[in-house]
Write a protein that holds these residues in place. Structure first.
Motif, mmCIF file in Angstrom:
data_model
loop_
_atom_site.group_PDB
_atom_site.id
_atom_site.type_symbol
_atom_site.label_atom_id
_atom_site.label_comp_id
_atom_site.label_asym_id
_atom_site.label_seq_id
_atom_site.Cartn_x
_atom_site.Cartn_y
_atom_site.Cartn_z
ATOM 1 N N ALA A 1 66.287 36.004 44.416
ATOM 2 C CA ALA A 1 65.828 35.833 45.783
ATOM 3 C C ALA A 1 66.374 34.492 46.269
ATOM 4 O O ALA A 1 66.581 33.585 45.460
ATOM 5 C CB ALA A 1 64.303 35.858 45.846
ATOM 6 N N PRO A 2 66.603 34.324 47.578
ATOM 7 C CA PRO A 2 66.434 35.272 48.676
ATOM 8 C C PRO A 2 67.302 36.524 48.509
ATOM 9 O O PRO A 2 67.980 36.680 47.512
ATOM 10 C CB PRO A 2 66.847 34.456 49.912
ATOM 11 C CG PRO A 2 66.754 33.029 49.503
ATOM 12 C CD PRO A 2 67.098 33.013 48.047
ATOM 13 N N ALA A 3 67.272 37.355 49.546
ATOM 14 C CA ALA A 3 67.827 38.706 49.450
ATOM 15 C C ALA A 3 69.316 38.701 49.109
ATOM 16 O O ALA A 3 70.106 37.940 49.678
ATOM 17 C CB ALA A 3 67.610 39.444 50.767
ATOM 18 N N LEU A 4 69.671 39.558 48.164
ATOM 19 C CA LEU A 4 71.059 39.818 47.797
ATOM 20 C C LEU A 4 71.243 41.322 47.731
ATOM 21 O O LEU A 4 70.592 42.001 46.930
ATOM 22 C CB LEU A 4 71.376 39.189 46.431
ATOM 23 C CG LEU A 4 72.736 39.554 45.817
ATOM 24 C CD1 LEU A 4 73.886 39.076 46.703
ATOM 25 C CD2 LEU A 4 72.864 38.961 44.416
ATOM 26 N N TRP A 5 72.106 41.865 48.591
ATOM 27 C CA TRP A 5 72.392 43.294 48.621
ATOM 28 C C TRP A 5 73.833 43.510 48.165
ATOM 29 O O TRP A 5 74.759 42.873 48.679
ATOM 30 C CB TRP A 5 72.214 43.857 50.027
ATOM 31 C CG TRP A 5 70.786 43.838 50.519
ATOM 32 C CD1 TRP A 5 69.679 43.464 49.824
ATOM 33 C CD2 TRP A 5 70.333 44.212 51.817
ATOM 34 N NE1 TRP A 5 68.561 43.579 50.611
ATOM 35 C CE2 TRP A 5 68.929 44.039 51.836
ATOM 36 C CE3 TRP A 5 70.970 44.674 52.965
ATOM 37 C CZ2 TRP A 5 68.160 44.315 52.964
ATOM 38 C CZ3 TRP A 5 70.214 44.953 54.098
ATOM 39 C CH2 TRP A 5 68.815 44.782 54.090
ATOM 40 N N ILE A 6 74.010 44.413 47.207
ATOM 41 C CA ILE A 6 75.328 44.656 46.622
ATOM 42 C C ILE A 6 75.703 46.121 46.817
ATOM 43 O O ILE A 6 74.971 47.016 46.403
ATOM 44 C CB ILE A 6 75.335 44.271 45.138
ATOM 45 C CG1 ILE A 6 75.179 42.745 45.010
ATOM 46 C CG2 ILE A 6 76.615 44.742 44.462
ATOM 47 C CD1 ILE A 6 75.189 42.240 43.593
#
Length: 360
Positions: free
Chosen positions: A190-195
């Motif tokens: 976190a914070p947000a990680l989008w893969i």
């Protein structure tokens, strides 16, 4: 526990401000999304050059981005940011300079984990002149996807069909994931990680780290996002096979529209695209197609009220980036050149004003 101890090595400067000025208007403290696109080893160097230049010019630490969206090479850079390695240390590493004490600890652990993974014995079934192994290498990547495409031709993207038709790659991606398995274990950062990755047999994009997406460790997600069809072996997670997220889009910037609260600013770093003046190349080249895709995704975000700044290779950048995108020997010269071109771009008044949200 591991991730908390790593983060304790990193400190960020905070301010008491609750608003800032963008385009002459006071707005609440900005939510910033950072999109890091595909591009191989050369694309990695491009990201490092861009992010370190933003740190030089605005004092902005990319680790503070509220959302990071990573695709392929961008997933590696995004995961490194979330593991605590800053852009300036990434640049020092690319240029062979001394890292900060905290950066040296992180880089040292990552390199050791990668070396250990590379040292593991290869799968003997794919070696030598075994005719059965040779036959397996000639088969198409996903007969299931091809059959699905024949049944539902309206639901086919060129990238997903291409990845299904080419033979599976032979190179493993395990050494990429080993870094983050060692640094972060099973805990998603976190914070947000989008893969972004693509389900090879279904053809649909999957965004790991986003609510409702399949469960995966960060290491697995990075491996899947980097699995270039025909080059790297597809990555299996819970019986589903995944390939490079760039099969769907070289940036996947459109997913930023789903983030809550909506970002004030999205920075889209697109190594596989190029600025318009640099595109004296065939209309249907990969860079031309990537540029149109980036423009389409940026337009969608702007329609949602999100300010978008795209950072794409210039003609000068492409002189060093063109050719083998997996060539590690290009990293230093590409990084140096991209720092120079990025600083020139972001110092123009219009871009500097739009990037005002970075001055937290």
């Amino acid at each position: 526990m591991i991730i908390r101890s790593l983060r304790s090595l990193i400190t960020f400067e905070a301010t008491d401000a609750t608003s800032l000025v963008i385009g002459g208007h006071n707005v609440p403290m900005a939510t910033v999304a950072l999109v890091l696109g595909a591009g191989g080893t050369v694309g990695h160097a491009f990201h490092v050059g861009v992010l370190s230049a933003l740190a030089d010019e605005f004092g902005w630490d990319a680790r503070s981005a509220d959302l990071v969206v990573g695709t392929s090479a961008g997933s590696v850079v995004g995961a490194s940011l979330r593991a605590g390695l800053g852009a300036l240390d990434m640049r020092r590493r690319a240029l062979g300079e001394t890292l900060s004490p905290a950066g040296a600890v992180l880089a040292g652990r990552g390199e050791a984990a990668m070396a250990a993974a590379r040292a593991e014995p290869a799968d003997d079934t794919e070696q030598g002149v075994n005719p059965l192994a040779f036959g397996r290498r000639l088969r198409i990547g996903s007969p299931e996807r091809v059959l699905r495409a024949m049944r539902e031709p309206w639901n086919v993207t060129p990238g997903s069909l291409f990845s299904a038709l080419v033979p599976p790659g032979r190179l493993p991606t395990g050494y990429l994931g080993a870094v983050y398995d060692d640094l972060l274990g099973d805990e998603w950062p976190a914070p947000a990680l989008w893969i972004a990755a693509v389900n090879l047999d279904v053809g649909h994009r999957v965004v790991f780290g986003r609510l409702g997406s399949p469960a995966a460790t960060l290491g697995q997600a990075v491996e899947a996002s980097c699995a270039i069809p025909g080059y790297f072996t597809p990555v299996t997670i819970d019986d589903a096979r995944y390939v490079d997220g760039g099969v769907h889009s070289t940036t996947n910037a459109d997913v930023v529209a789903e983030f809550e609260p909506p970002p004030v600013l999205a920075i889209v770093c697109a190594p596989m695209s190029a600025v318009g003046s640099a595109l004296e190349i065939p209309r249907f080249s990969i860079r031309q197609l990537a540029r149109r895709s980036v423009a389409r995704e940026a337009r969608l975000l702007r329609e949602r009220g999100i300010e978008v700044v795209t950072l794409q290779p210039t003609a000068a950048d492409l002189e060093h980036m063109s050719g083998n995108t997996m060539d590690p020997d290009k990293a230093e010269v590409v990084c140096r050149q991209v720092v120079e071109s990025t600083l020139a771009h972001v110092r123009t008044p219009a871009i500097a004003d739009r990037l005002g949200a970075l001055r937290r």
